[in-house]
Design an enzyme around this catalytic site. Structure first.
Site, PDB file in Angstrom:
ATOM      1  N   GLY A  89       2.225   2.510   3.269  1.00 20.30           N
ATOM      2  CA  GLY A  89       2.953   1.597   4.136  1.00 20.30           C
ATOM      3  C   GLY A  89       4.137   1.005   3.385  1.00 20.30           C
ATOM      4  O   GLY A  89       5.240   1.556   3.409  1.00 20.30           O
ATOM      5  N   CYS A  90       3.899  -0.107   2.727  1.00 23.24           N
ATOM      6  CA  CYS A  90       4.996  -0.867   2.128  1.00 23.24           C
ATOM      7  C   CYS A  90       5.625  -0.147   0.946  1.00 23.24           C
ATOM      8  O   CYS A  90       6.838  -0.280   0.720  1.00 23.24           O
ATOM      9  CB  CYS A  90       4.495  -2.248   1.729  1.00 23.24           C
ATOM     10  SG  CYS A  90       3.852  -3.149   3.163  1.00 23.24           S
ATOM     11  N   ILE A  91       4.849   0.617   0.182  1.00 23.47           N
ATOM     12  CA  ILE A  91       5.441   1.352  -0.947  1.00 23.47           C
ATOM     13  C   ILE A  91       6.368   2.447  -0.421  1.00 23.47           C
ATOM     14  O   ILE A  91       7.525   2.546  -0.822  1.00 23.47           O
ATOM     15  CB  ILE A  91       4.333   1.950  -1.845  1.00 23.47           C
ATOM     16  CG1 ILE A  91       3.492   0.824  -2.461  1.00 23.47           C
ATOM     17  CG2 ILE A  91       4.931   2.863  -2.927  1.00 23.47           C
ATOM     18  CD1 ILE A  91       4.249  -0.134  -3.338  1.00 23.47           C
ATOM     19  N   SER A  96       0.844  -1.167   0.000  1.00 25.73           N
ATOM     20  CA  SER A  96       0.000   0.000   0.000  1.00 25.73           C
ATOM     21  C   SER A  96       0.894   1.237   0.000  1.00 25.73           C
ATOM     22  O   SER A  96       1.940   1.271   0.676  1.00 25.73           O
ATOM     23  CB  SER A  96      -0.869   0.024   1.252  1.00 25.73           C
ATOM     24  OG  SER A  96      -1.733  -1.114   1.245  1.00 25.73           O
ATOM     25  N   THR A 127       9.480   0.978   1.276  1.00 29.60           N
ATOM     26  CA  THR A 127      10.425   0.423   0.307  1.00 29.60           C
ATOM     27  C   THR A 127      11.141   1.535  -0.457  1.00 29.60           C
ATOM     28  O   THR A 127      12.352   1.461  -0.702  1.00 29.60           O
ATOM     29  CB  THR A 127       9.681  -0.526  -0.649  1.00 29.60           C
ATOM     30  OG1 THR A 127       9.112  -1.596   0.122  1.00 29.60           O
ATOM     31  CG2 THR A 127      10.605  -1.098  -1.708  1.00 29.60           C
TER      32      THR A 127
END
Lengths: 229, 229, 229, 229
Positions: free
Chosen positions: C165-167, C162, C170
């Protein structure tokens, strides 16, 4: 490094080593990695604490220093990225509770003191970073890695001291990240000749190609720096 | 590990070692760290590839396995967090270009194969994590560290193989983070007896306290697990 | 992602944004980094748990999926390294005490379950690694970084979910290591439209160039893969 | 931080937020983690470059500074480990090629300059480490983590600036390692009020408990420092 008294041990270690090298080759260790396309040079811990034989940690590394000077000279000619390291702390908290107990000498490594300063023979230039590393590996707790990536480095030449500590730790870290790692044998040293020999054997089997300074110089002299992206 | 043929070397290494130990003590190495309050147990790479002497990487680690079984039994009684590791890959990309050249045996370490499975004598339980580590150190490219922090561990007991590779690499990493690191001498092994001896010397000088299995068992039997926060 | 009800907020956010963009440019944020020479593609967490709107974590990411399919197709044509991620755990210890309290949904992400499997529309090929990442950033507790270095990647295209969050996590990690980071706007999604917009703004200001899928495809179609060293 | 002109946006963001909070709770985000047993205090980037409104990066953080002073005072009374950070570089190589393009202001952050010095109101004491962090997260490229482990810390209080960059990045890193993370709302600030609000929302949902300064002070006043192991 005056290795005379222990020479018999080393000779024996090496005779056993040749048998071991076959064993390791059969087991699938010690492959040759060779050079990549964009080398950088690391000079590990060539500061007074290690290089001055009158220091607690010191030993005679004059031959190592001369080898490093020769490599530095060519590396600067062909514009390799060059990184120096030392170890320095401001407080016991920075050393750490466990680390201070195992390595009592670290409490004397005061940030800003002569003891942790690079020896002047290296002639460090302002654009060549000096990294204060808190542990053996130059990658631990520092931002060396992002600088290597920034420079698109794929090959790391590791020089300095001590073979059985900071050199091995740095080689292992660089290898873990898939860097080509090269160790010019005469450009690394250790206060303990057996540990030096035993660790060069392990380093070559597991993490890096141990080569001669002559081969290093020859390769670098032929090197044309890539255009920086 | 059949150490007989090289026994003279080892004896000599050890006699040199005693001189060296004084040198190291003067230089401020090899302090005793001792135990912390919340230990965890690591069992490194006790999978068929290393434990089966007919395997390319294998050697006779039966004594090491028995020592680990004894420690595991007590560790489970007193509810230590226990972590196992192996090495496994799905593709050459996962091994990495440089790593595959230096360590040719890794291409045979296929994820899911018998070769990379833990030996059944360890009796791993479902809540004991099995970490597939891509490199020597159990901390590199894994999330062991956050699990140790989660469990408020301050002490790591390192067992398994090989002393000169994964054991040493794991000890160095754990020490770097200020964990108390303890290596029960008879619970670690290596296909190469000299490398085993030389690396135990370095490990004890630089990264961990090398102790006996008996001392390990005695300490753990007295251990009362802290209430988990 | 049905953004209609909140459209006024987003419009307002964007009108404020234009003022802010000037402020940020003056402050020295949001420079353009552009493409490097060796891109890789990351597809983050396009597994059933996030892509199926009937799932607790799920939302309608069908448009995002179509954008990723378009990028994947070209990326495979020009032989980019491609990495997929998901999140999966075997035990509460692997999630961690703190993480499990903050993110209650993680206890349902069982390793090997349908919920954590990639959606079949991605058509992952065997040589394209699937990384089980324990946290938001694909770099934390995984060995993605050494694979990028192994492939001499200098540019990372980040897609999936998402955004908040993860985008973002990263992108921040990749940027920290000096990778060129590119986020094709329509190829990332979030269950929360405001968080999506607000995080794309931050990502573009601080960590990555946010570009269109069209620009991404156009650049990749012109791309000639470098000869692997 | 004079938020008046954008107040309507913020109000709208917050009204949307209450709907979102339900959505997030259903999806299994935003659990309460609470305090652990051994807190440390981080004071992020309270140096002139950020705190002086006449500086390019600066904004009025006087309220944030007063909140931090109040927390510092109690933290020193109960002997918490306290860490300060700033950002400083000696050369473009240390910033990095990609990072320098995205964040143009970093080239002005010269090591040793007034701009990167902590504001004197913090009264940093010699045993309180000052960490020069190269990126947003205080954990990236530094050795903060091993110091937290050394001190057996399990809880990190994060204060300073900027909410949408270094605060969020530091919270995410600390959370990744399973630290309890607490953010006293009035002790963090940002030049951009929308980014401040949007990031506090994400931080609370994903990485840390956002609490009041009053609650922080109350908890710390009751705190009895554990005996250092």
């Amino acid at each position: 490094m005056t290795a005379q008294p222990e020479a018999p041990t080393i000779a024996l270690v090496y005779s056993v080593e040749s048998k071991r090298q076959e064993q390791y080759a059969r087991a699938g260790f010690a492959g040759r990695v060779g050079w990549g396309e964009r080398p950088a040079l690391l000079v590990i811990d060539m500061a007074r604490a290690w290089v001055d034989p009158t220091e607690r940690l010191g030993s005679d590394l004059s031959g190592v220093l001369r080898s490093i000077q020769a490599i530095l000279s060519v590396a600067r000619d062909v514009r390799l990225p060059i990184f120096f390291t030392t170890m320095a702390y401001d407080s016991p908290l920075e050393i750490g509770s466990v680390v201070a107990r195992k390595l009592g000498h670290l409490e004397e490594m005061k940030r800003g003191s002569d003891r942790v300063s690079l020896v002047p023979e290296l002639g460090r230039l302002p654009h060549e970073p000096l990294i204060e590393k808190p542990r053996a590996s130059a990658f631990f707790g520092t931002h060396l890695l992002d600088m290597l990536i920034s420079e698109r480095v794929d090959t790391v030449i590791v020089t300095g001291c001590s073979t059985s500590g900071c050199i091995r730790g740095t080689c292992e870290s660089a290898f873990n990240y898939n860097y080509h790692v090269l160790v010019p044998r005469e450009a690394v040293g250790d206060r303990n000749p057996e540990a030096h020999a035993a660790n060069l054997f392990d380093i070559d089997a597991r993490y890096a190609d141990v080569i001669s300074v002559a081969e290093t110089l020859e390769h670098l002299r032929r090197f044309t720096p890539a255009v920086t992206p």
